[in-house]
Motif scaffolding. Structure first.
Motif, PDB file in Angstrom:
ATOM      1  N   ILE A 132       0.840  -1.205   0.000  1.00 24.09           N
ATOM      2  CA  ILE A 132       0.000   0.000   0.000  1.00 24.09           C
ATOM      3  C   ILE A 132       0.872   1.250   0.000  1.00 24.09           C
ATOM      4  O   ILE A 132       0.590   2.233  -0.715  1.00 24.09           O
ATOM      5  N   GLY A 133       1.948   1.240   0.780  1.00 22.36           N
ATOM      6  CA  GLY A 133       2.858   2.383   0.802  1.00 22.36           C
ATOM      7  C   GLY A 133       3.468   2.659  -0.558  1.00 22.36           C
ATOM      8  O   GLY A 133       3.556   3.813  -0.991  1.00 22.36           O
ATOM      9  N   ASN A 134       3.889   1.616  -1.258  1.00 20.40           N
ATOM     10  CA  ASN A 134       4.454   1.787  -2.607  1.00 20.40           C
ATOM     11  C   ASN A 134       3.433   2.348  -3.586  1.00 20.40           C
ATOM     12  O   ASN A 134       3.764   3.179  -4.437  1.00 20.40           O
ATOM     13  N   MET A 135       2.194   1.902  -3.466  1.00 26.49           N
ATOM     14  CA  MET A 135       1.133   2.413  -4.335  1.00 26.49           C
ATOM     15  C   MET A 135       0.928   3.909  -4.127  1.00 26.49           C
ATOM     16  O   MET A 135       0.822   4.678  -5.095  1.00 26.49           O
ATOM     17  N   LEU A 136       0.896   4.337  -2.872  1.00 25.27           N
ATOM     18  CA  LEU A 136       0.637   5.747  -2.587  1.00 25.27           C
ATOM     19  C   LEU A 136       1.767   6.640  -3.090  1.00 25.27           C
ATOM     20  O   LEU A 136       1.528   7.724  -3.622  1.00 25.27           O
ATOM     21  N   SER A 137       3.013   6.193  -2.939  1.00 22.80           N
ATOM     22  CA  SER A 137       4.147   6.974  -3.447  1.00 22.80           C
ATOM     23  C   SER A 137       4.065   7.144  -4.959  1.00 22.80           C
ATOM     24  O   SER A 137       4.209   8.253  -5.486  1.00 22.80           O
ATOM     25  N   ALA A 138       3.827   6.038  -5.658  1.00 18.05           N
ATOM     26  CA  ALA A 138       3.761   6.091  -7.123  1.00 18.05           C
ATOM     27  C   ALA A 138       2.615   6.979  -7.592  1.00 18.05           C
ATOM     28  O   ALA A 138       2.775   7.773  -8.529  1.00 18.05           O
ATOM     29  N   LEU A 139       1.468   6.863  -6.960  1.00 14.22           N
ATOM     30  CA  LEU A 139       0.312   7.680  -7.342  1.00 14.22           C
ATOM     31  C   LEU A 139       0.576   9.165  -7.101  1.00 14.22           C
ATOM     32  O   LEU A 139       0.139  10.018  -7.880  1.00 14.22           O
ATOM     33  N   PHE A 140       1.304   9.483  -6.037  1.00 14.56           N
ATOM     34  CA  PHE A 140       1.658  10.883  -5.771  1.00 14.56           C
ATOM     35  C   PHE A 140       2.511  11.442  -6.905  1.00 14.56           C
ATOM     36  O   PHE A 140       2.287  12.559  -7.380  1.00 14.56           O
ATOM     37  N   TYR A 141       3.504  10.679  -7.355  1.00 12.50           N
ATOM     38  CA  TYR A 141       4.370  11.146  -8.434  1.00 12.50           C
ATOM     39  C   TYR A 141       3.603  11.268  -9.756  1.00 12.50           C
ATOM     40  O   TYR A 141       3.824  12.212 -10.529  1.00 12.50           O
ATOM     41  N   ILE A 142       2.725  10.325 -10.003  1.00  8.80           N
ATOM     42  CA  ILE A 142       1.911  10.397 -11.227  1.00  8.80           C
ATOM     43  C   ILE A 142       1.054  11.665 -11.213  1.00  8.80           C
ATOM     44  O   ILE A 142       0.950  12.384 -12.218  1.00  8.80           O
ATOM     45  N   PHE A 143       0.451  11.959 -10.063  1.00  8.08           N
ATOM     46  CA  PHE A 143      -0.379  13.171  -9.941  1.00  8.08           C
ATOM     47  C   PHE A 143       0.461  14.426 -10.186  1.00  8.08           C
ATOM     48  O   PHE A 143      -0.009  15.400 -10.790  1.00  8.08           O
ATOM     49  N   HIS A 144       1.702  14.419  -9.719  1.00  8.34           N
ATOM     50  CA  HIS A 144       2.596  15.564  -9.920  1.00  8.34           C
ATOM     51  C   HIS A 144       2.731  15.885 -11.408  1.00  8.34           C
ATOM     52  O   HIS A 144       2.719  17.058 -11.804  1.00  8.34           O
ATOM     53  N   PHE A 145       2.843  14.852 -12.227  1.00  7.45           N
ATOM     54  CA  PHE A 145       3.007  15.077 -13.667  1.00  7.45           C
ATOM     55  C   PHE A 145       1.695  15.453 -14.352  1.00  7.45           C
ATOM     56  O   PHE A 145       1.653  16.375 -15.158  1.00  7.45           O
ATOM     57  N   VAL A 146       0.629  14.729 -14.049  1.00  5.67           N
ATOM     58  CA  VAL A 146      -0.630  14.983 -14.755  1.00  5.67           C
ATOM     59  C   VAL A 146      -1.283  16.298 -14.315  1.00  5.67           C
ATOM     60  O   VAL A 146      -2.128  16.844 -15.035  1.00  5.67           O
TER      61      VAL A 146
END
Length: 449
Positions: A203-217
């Motif tokens: 779950i922690g890995n998912m949240l980190s990746a989603l945060f970075y994706i949001f930064h770009f989009v």
């Protein structure tokens, strides 16, 4: 890169420029450290040393895919920071998109591989009859987070290339904090034990990746993950891989070396394996801080290398080395002096504790030179010095570590002698890194003149 970030990279006083980039990176590594320690700590509260050993045995498989993320993260950071220093913004955007989508595809492949082959992998990493089921359970659950692990590890580095060290840090903190909070809930509250640690990590890995994706989009980045801008040609794939492969090879070889030393250590019993795993965690307190320092300065060095600013590059490197040596000495003293209480926090079983404290104090012998080692590694990567980077990467955990490990095992044959292999290797690797960094500096700056 916005004007504020560019000003820090180009004009800010060197101590300020280094600290602005290094402090968020160190904080990020501290969060990685805390979440690693939290997994082991809360598993240790089950009072089952076999579970502690199982997490240690499963870690190399996990490190393997962190290495894939590192391939795109360090390779991408090196290329993108140099491109930005050269003023090639559009090509930097193509490189960013390449890193994201190729990393995502590699992560999906890894998820399928580990999920379907968890039992063979458990045997390969050295699981005994007492730890086998725990290792398989951990691997299967963690496998679902591998795509997010790869993306998160890649972009926690790449975002720093555009001068947004704070954003990179925030993504790491979000994922790791979630893991830390969920660990006691899932391991102890829901009585999921090893499975709970794996679920919290996923779950922690998912949240980190989603945060970075949001930064770009969200449009907050000058870079992009738009698939329409995906390019592998024009030197992008080769530029990423030239530095990324050597960097990831070091991590992959670390994973392999952990498997090898764990297998050798099983000859001395599961409590020795548990003690070694905890000693590695204690040693990580110093290692993670110093890795954070090294990775923090890499975009700064890469940008000034790309811009051809030899004087500023040397000033940044000199200040970073002084800082690294000072931090290394402080962390060595702390880790040696407090090895007992730190090991006791994870292990109460007497024989496992005895192994743990012995190994922890042996591992920290290399503490004084770790800062120099990681600064030199990142300096070589920042210059895009592919061959020296490759030599250093295959040497530290492969060409140097393996012969040392098998030699001490053959000559002495004790659990204690196996632990000495790492500090001996680190001193050899530090000497090699200094030589390669000096040679690379002279060669690559001469080529730009």
């Amino acid at each position: 890169m916005n004007s504020k970030a560019a000003d820090v990279f180009e004009n800010a006083p060197v101590p300020k420029a280094v600290l602005v980039n290094v402090i968020p990176s160190i904080i990020s590594m501290l969060m990685v450290l805390v979440y690693n320690l939290a997994d082991t700590f809360f598993i240790g509260q089950t009072k089952n040393a076999y579970m502690v050993a199982a997490v240690s045995l499963a870690t190399p498989a996990f490190l393997l895919f962190m290495a894939v993320g590192m391939l795109f993260g360090i390779g991408g950071t090196s290329l993108i920071s140099r491109l930005l220093g050269e003023g090639k913004k559009e090509k930097a955007m193509h490189a960013c998109s390449f890193c994201f989508w190729t990393a995502a595809a590699a992560g999906v492949f890894g998820m399928l591989l580990i999920n379907l082959a968890a039992e063979p992998v458990a045997r390969i990493v050295g699981a005994s009859s007492d730890t086998f089921d725990y290792v398989v359970e951990y691997l299967k659950i963690v496998s679902y987070g591998i795509p997010f692990l790869v993306i998160g590890n890649a972009f926690s580095s790449i975002i720093r290339a555009e001068g947004k060290a704070g954003t990179a840090m925030a993504g790491m903190i979000i994922g790791n904090l979630a893991n830390i909070i969920l660990d006691p809930v899932m391991i102890l509250g829901f009585h999921m034990n090893v499975g709970g640690a794996a679920a919290a990590t996923t779950i922690g890995n998912m949240l980190s990746a989603l945060f970075y994706i949001f930064h770009f989009v969200s449009g907050r980045s000058m870079l992009t993950i738009d698939p329409k801008l995906y390019r592998a040609g024009e030197g992008i794939a080769s530029g990423v891989l030239a530095i990324g492969v050597p960097a990831s090879l070091n991590s992959m070889l670390m994973s392999i070396s952990n498997v090898v030393i764990n297998n050798l250590m099983t000859n001395h019993g599961d409590m020795a394996v548990a003690g070694l795993g905890v000693a590695m965690k204690v040693n990580m307190i110093a290692v993670m801080l110093l890795i954070g320092l090294g990775t923090g300065i890499q975009p700064l060095l890469g940008y000034n290398f790309g811009a051809g600013n030899r004087k500023r590059f040397k000033s940044i490197l000199k200040f970073s080395l002084i800082f690294a040596v000072s931090l290394s000495v402080v962390m060595t003293v702390i880790c040696y002096a407090f090895a007992g209480p730190m090991v006791n926090a994870f292990l109460e079983e007497p024989s496992a504790y005895d192994f743990g404290i012995q190994f922890a104090r042996i591992y920290i012998i290399s503490g004084p030179i770790l800062g120099v080692l990681f600064v030199m590694i990142n300096t070589i990567q920042a210059m895009g010095a592919a061959v020296p980077s490759l030599i250093l990467s295959i040497s530290r955990q492969g060409l140097l570590f393996m012969p040392v490990l098998f030699t001490v095992n053959a000559v002495f044959g004790t659990a204690r002698s196996l632990a000495f292999a790492q500090p001996v290797t680190d001193y050899l690797a530090a000497a090699l890194a200094i030589v390669l960094a000096v040679v690379s500096f002279k060669k690559y700056f001469r080529e730009r003149e």
